[in-house]
Scaffold this motif. Structure first.
Motif, PDB file in Angstrom:
ATOM      1  N   MET A   1      36.726  32.627  45.084  1.00  0.00           N
ATOM      2  CA  MET A   1      36.408  33.543  46.318  1.00  0.00           C
ATOM      3  C   MET A   1      37.713  33.620  47.251  1.00  0.00           C
ATOM      4  SD  MET A   1      33.369  32.939  48.992  1.00  0.00           S
ATOM      5  CE  MET A   1      32.359  32.769  47.650  1.00  0.00           C
ATOM      6  N   ASN A   2      37.958  34.377  47.978  1.00  0.00           N
ATOM      7  CA  ASN A   2      39.084  34.575  48.834  1.00  0.00           C
ATOM      8  C   ASN A   2      38.804  35.219  50.020  1.00  0.00           C
ATOM      9  OD1 ASN A   2      40.046  37.332  48.015  1.00  0.00           O
ATOM     10  ND2 ASN A   2      40.531  36.348  46.097  1.00  0.00           N
ATOM     11  N   GLN A   5      38.321  39.291  49.456  1.00  0.00           N
ATOM     12  CA  GLN A   5      36.728  39.542  49.171  1.00  0.00           C
ATOM     13  C   GLN A   5      36.019  39.666  50.066  1.00  0.00           C
ATOM     14  OE1 GLN A   5      36.789  36.721  46.121  1.00  0.00           O
ATOM     15  NE2 GLN A   5      37.239  37.852  44.224  1.00  0.00           N
ATOM     16  N   LEU A   6      35.993  38.812  50.986  1.00  0.00           N
ATOM     17  CA  LEU A   6      35.035  38.762  52.025  1.00  0.00           C
ATOM     18  C   LEU A   6      35.336  39.900  53.169  1.00  0.00           C
ATOM     19  CD1 LEU A   6      34.834  34.807  52.867  1.00  0.00           C
ATOM     20  CD2 LEU A   6      33.567  36.145  51.302  1.00  0.00           C
ATOM     21  N   HIS A  36      37.941  43.802  43.407  1.00  0.00           N
ATOM     22  CA  HIS A  36      37.706  42.314  44.109  1.00  0.00           C
ATOM     23  C   HIS A  36      36.166  42.218  44.049  1.00  0.00           C
ATOM     24  CE1 HIS A  36      41.263  40.737  45.635  1.00  0.00           C
ATOM     25  NE2 HIS A  36      41.791  41.904  46.010  1.00  0.00           N
ATOM     26  N   LEU A  40      34.388  39.147  42.423  1.00  0.00           N
ATOM     27  CA  LEU A  40      33.403  38.218  43.353  1.00  0.00           C
ATOM     28  C   LEU A  40      31.904  38.217  42.663  1.00  0.00           C
ATOM     29  CD1 LEU A  40      32.996  36.374  45.584  1.00  0.00           C
ATOM     30  CD2 LEU A  40      32.558  38.635  46.940  1.00  0.00           C
ATOM     31  N   GLU A  41      31.356  39.335  42.154  1.00  0.00           N
ATOM     32  CA  GLU A  41      30.138  39.486  41.624  1.00  0.00           C
ATOM     33  C   GLU A  41      30.050  38.448  40.545  1.00  0.00           C
ATOM     34  OE1 GLU A  41      27.846  43.288  43.069  1.00  0.00           O
ATOM     35  OE2 GLU A  41      29.158  43.395  41.353  1.00  0.00           O
ATOM     36  N   GLU A  43      31.885  35.958  39.503  1.00  0.00           N
ATOM     37  CA  GLU A  43      32.019  34.399  40.172  1.00  0.00           C
ATOM     38  C   GLU A  43      30.660  33.806  40.607  1.00  0.00           C
ATOM     39  OE1 GLU A  43      34.417  31.717  43.542  1.00  0.00           O
ATOM     40  OE2 GLU A  43      35.094  33.950  43.052  1.00  0.00           O
ATOM     41  N   LEU A  44      29.991  34.493  41.450  1.00  0.00           N
ATOM     42  CA  LEU A  44      28.791  34.153  42.193  1.00  0.00           C
ATOM     43  C   LEU A  44      27.522  34.345  40.913  1.00  0.00           C
ATOM     44  CD1 LEU A  44      29.213  35.792  45.696  1.00  0.00           C
ATOM     45  CD2 LEU A  44      29.722  33.231  44.895  1.00  0.00           C
ATOM     46  N   LEU A  66      25.077  37.220  51.953  1.00  0.00           N
ATOM     47  CA  LEU A  66      26.380  36.789  51.852  1.00  0.00           C
ATOM     48  C   LEU A  66      27.292  37.459  53.059  1.00  0.00           C
ATOM     49  CD1 LEU A  66      28.766  35.554  50.378  1.00  0.00           C
ATOM     50  CD2 LEU A  66      29.023  37.860  49.130  1.00  0.00           C
ATOM     51  N   ALA A  70      29.803  35.777  55.328  1.00  0.00           N
ATOM     52  CA  ALA A  70      31.333  36.339  55.245  1.00  0.00           C
ATOM     53  C   ALA A  70      31.739  36.617  56.922  1.00  0.00           C
ATOM     54  CB  ALA A  70      31.189  37.582  54.604  1.00  0.00           C
ATOM     55  N   ILE A 316      36.119  27.161  51.135  1.00  0.00           N
ATOM     56  CA  ILE A 316      36.180  28.479  50.444  1.00  0.00           C
ATOM     57  C   ILE A 316      36.351  28.227  48.868  1.00  0.00           C
ATOM     58  CG2 ILE A 316      37.418  30.541  50.406  1.00  0.00           C
ATOM     59  CD1 ILE A 316      37.292  31.067  53.048  1.00  0.00           C
TER      60      ILE A 316
END
Length: 316
Positions: A1-2, A5-6, A36, A40-41, A43-44, A66, A70, A316
């Protein structure tokens, strides 16, 4: 996550999932935005957006949860940068103030003059707009201070402080028949065409409410955004003006007469607004206090920053 992405999640929510607009806002490509989101999806392990083919239609429930986190993380990161800058540059920087024309023209000049004497190295930028725009700019963190008589005291994410009280007065050409009325009434006023502010600006709603409560429907001949335009057409004897009391200067407006309207229209408060939880340069707090010396710096800072004093406990 970075952080990127947020930022993309936040911008997607702000721009109704229009990825072209998201990409433009973040100075990147649409394909990069999509990548991105997908990463992220993955990763989560959850879907953040509702999809129809390749189109994003909205956020899923996990996506909405989220988004709240964020917003907080990005706000806190922004605060950390501003905090460091504030300590490094206490007497210099840039102050962004969003306000209405009436406040910029009539209420702020003396404050700004005093501020410039105290902080000569601070670049001050005034952004003039309507109340809704001022609130949006504050909520987005795009300006430091917002000043308006509407919206600021009951808008999410904004902390408001009273600036000053004001009311509407009536302005007519010198020698106008209304100048001979000892106790002006709404019925007498309604015998003449009215020139006043546009709906949603400078307390116009209070003017409408006063006439409505009296069962009177006046002839609104002309509306404008700022007081100078109203006075221009009153000078042409096109009607009588209803405008903010501080917008009249007996010396400059020598061809006009101001009649007391404090008994006709409900009073107003001009508000000073800051974004909840956003760190500020020292000179921002000082500007607020210059506007209203009755406010203490401790109270201003504690109310604005109180919501985030324990919000930095994350990784993070």
């Amino acid at each position: 996550m970075n952080f990127q992405q947020l930022r993309i999640i936040r911008e997607a929510a702000r721009r109704d999932c229009n990825l072209t607009e998201v990409a433009n806002a973040l100075y990147t490509s649409q394909s990069g935005v999509s990548r991105h989101i997908r990463e992220l999806e993955e990763e989560l392990g959850i879907a953040l957006f509702v999809r129809h083919g390749k189109r994003l239609l909205g956020m899923t429930e996990p996506g909405k949860e989220l988004l709240v986190l964020a917003e907080r993380i990005l706000s806190d990161a922004h605060n950390i940068r501003k905090l460091a800058s504030s300590f490094a540059n206490r007497e210099s920087g840039r102050l962004l103030v969003a306000t209405t024309h009436t406040q910029a023209r009539y209420a702020l000049p003396r404050v700004i003059q005093a501020f410039r004497e105290q902080f000569p190295q601070v670049q001050l930028e005034l952004h003039q707009g309507g109340p809704d725009e001022i609130v949006r700019l504050l909520q987005a963190g795009a300006v430091d201070i917002g000043i308006s008589s509407e919206r600021l005291d009951h808008s999410d994410g904004v902390v408001a402080f009273p600036y000053y009280r004001w009311h509407h007065n009536v302005v007519v050409p010198a020698g106008h028949p209304l100048t001979g009325q000892p106790d002006l009434t709404l019925a007498q006023l309604a015998q003449w065409p009215i020139i006043t502010y546009q709906s949603g600006l400078t307390g116009r709603a209070r003017v409408d409410e006063a006439f409505a409560n009296a069962g009177i429907e006046p002839e609104i001949l002309l509306t404008a955004q700022d007081s100078d335009v109203i006075k221009t057409y009153v000078e042409l004897d096109m009607g009588v003006g209803i405008l903010a009391d501080m917008a009249f200067d007996a010396n400059r407006d020598s061809g006009l007469v101001q009649l007391d309207g404090s008994h006709l229209f409900a009073p107003h408060t001009a508000w000073l607004g800051l974004k909840q939880g956003q760190f500020q340069h020292n000179f921002v707090w000082q500007f607020i206090q210059l506007c209203n010396p009755a406010l203490s710096l401790t109270d201003i800072q504690s109310r604005v920053m109180g919501a985030v004093e324990n919000s930095l406990d994350y990784q993070i």
